[in-house]
Design an enzyme around this catalytic site. Structure first.
Site, PDB file in Angstrom:
ATOM      1  N   ASP A   1       0.819  -1.215   0.000  1.00 28.28           N
ATOM      2  CA  ASP A   1       0.000   0.000   0.000  1.00 28.28           C
ATOM      3  C   ASP A   1       0.850   1.262   0.000  1.00 28.28           C
ATOM      4  O   ASP A   1       0.595   2.194  -0.751  1.00 28.28           O
ATOM      5  CB  ASP A   1      -0.978  -0.006   1.194  1.00 28.28           C
ATOM      6  CG  ASP A   1      -0.297  -0.315   2.528  1.00 28.28           C
ATOM      7  OD1 ASP A   1       0.945  -0.437   2.579  1.00 28.28           O
ATOM      8  OD2 ASP A   1      -1.021  -0.436   3.537  1.00 28.28           O
TER       9      ASP A   1
ATOM     10  N   ASP B   1       6.963   4.150   3.195  1.00 30.29           N
ATOM     11  CA  ASP B   1       7.105   5.300   4.098  1.00 30.29           C
ATOM     12  C   ASP B   1       8.579   5.410   4.487  1.00 30.29           C
ATOM     13  O   ASP B   1       9.392   5.851   3.681  1.00 30.29           O
ATOM     14  CB  ASP B   1       6.167   5.056   5.292  1.00 30.29           C
ATOM     15  CG  ASP B   1       6.027   6.250   6.217  1.00 30.29           C
ATOM     16  OD1 ASP B   1       6.066   7.384   5.738  1.00 30.29           O
ATOM     17  OD2 ASP B   1       5.872   6.045   7.432  1.00 30.29           O
TER      18      ASP B   1
ATOM     19  N   VAL C   1      -2.006   9.156   5.998  1.00 32.42           N
ATOM     20  CA  VAL C   1      -3.217   8.961   5.204  1.00 32.42           C
ATOM     21  C   VAL C   1      -3.938   7.667   5.598  1.00 32.42           C
ATOM     22  O   VAL C   1      -3.322   6.736   6.109  1.00 32.42           O
ATOM     23  CB  VAL C   1      -2.888   8.922   3.690  1.00 32.42           C
ATOM     24  CG1 VAL C   1      -2.449  10.297   3.197  1.00 32.42           C
ATOM     25  CG2 VAL C   1      -1.823   7.876   3.373  1.00 32.42           C
TER      26      VAL C   1
ATOM     27  N   ARG D   1      -9.905   1.367   6.828  1.00 36.23           N
ATOM     28  CA  ARG D   1      -9.394   0.605   5.678  1.00 36.23           C
ATOM     29  C   ARG D   1     -10.451   0.506   4.577  1.00 36.23           C
ATOM     30  O   ARG D   1     -10.125   0.316   3.413  1.00 36.23           O
ATOM     31  CB  ARG D   1      -9.001  -0.815   6.093  1.00 36.23           C
ATOM     32  CG  ARG D   1      -7.839  -0.897   7.079  1.00 36.23           C
ATOM     33  CD  ARG D   1      -7.397  -2.355   7.221  1.00 36.23           C
ATOM     34  NE  ARG D   1      -6.533  -2.592   8.372  1.00 36.23           N
ATOM     35  CZ  ARG D   1      -5.211  -2.438   8.375  1.00 36.23           C
ATOM     36  NH1 ARG D   1      -4.598  -2.013   7.290  1.00 36.23           N
ATOM     37  NH2 ARG D   1      -4.498  -2.703   9.450  1.00 36.23           N
TER      38      ARG D   1
END
Ligand code: IMP
Ligand code: MG
Length: 190
Positions: free
Chosen positions: A107, A110, A160, A172
């Site tokens: 997803d 980071d 986010v 989610r």
């Protein structure tokens, strides 16, 4: 009888960063690129639970070549919004990947701690190749050098939620990617 006013997860969103049509068109574009690149190869999509689930479900249907699926579940965050840098495997692959072409479907990239660990874990099993497909990338947050072969959107350094991404396991199920209202932090409980 008194009616309880139900709050929808969407009510907690301050701003939408990527809306559902934008996600869908990016996923189509990534799927077409992957299909062209991996045509004729033994491809396995390794998805990282739970955040990458909606992305995987949509992406695989945009890749019109033979492929198989496998899953890893790792944890690094707990319920906080800051990465600890400590990654643990909660669920490992079900099938061997030796000699196969692997794309990790994630997803968000980071700090890079999670994916550096996952890519190392997969490479040690001698696949033919390992590539990374991440829907979101936050380059400003990078601590460990991980470079994705396929990226959906580069986003600014903001926390986010939605389309698989959670805050304290919630949000989610939102069909878009957005930023929470500041008052939500700390107010979410079990
Ligand atoms: P990294 O190890 O710091 O790269 O973090 C990767 C994991 O942290 C992702 O798979 C997400 O589960 C989580 N994460 C990082 N940034 C966000 C965010 O903005 N929202 C929700 N989860 C995030
Ligand atoms: Mg995740």
């Amino acid at each position: 009888m008194t009616r309880v006013q139900l709050r929808s997860p969407a009510d907690d969103i301050a701003e939408i960063l990527v809306d559902a049509p934008a996600i869908a068109s990016k996923v189509r574009e990534l799927g077409a690129r992957i299909a062209a690149d991996y045509e004729g190869r033994d491809l396995v999509l390794v998805s990282i639970l739970k955040g990458a689930l909606p992305f995987l479900a949509d992406l695989m249907r945009e890749i019109p070549i033979h492929l198989s699926l496998d899953f890893l579940e790792v944890t690094s965050y707990g319920a906080s919004t800051r990465s600890s840098g400590v990654v643990r495997i909660l669920k490992d692959l079900a099938q061997p990947i030796a000699g196969r072409h692997v794309i990790v479907v994630e997803d968000i990239l980071d700090t890079g701690h999670t994916l550096a660990f996952v890519l190392g874990h997969l490479r040690s099993q001698r696949p033919a190749s390992v590539a990374l497909c991440t829907l979101l990338n936050k380059p400003a947050r990078r601590v460990v050098g991980v470079v994705p072969e396929y990226t959906g959107y580069e986003i600014p350094d903001r926390f986010v939620v939605g389309y698989g991404l959670d805050y304290a396991e919630r949000y989610r199920n939102l069909p878009f990617i957005g930023v929470l209202k500041p008052e939500v932090y700390g107010a979410v409980g079990p």
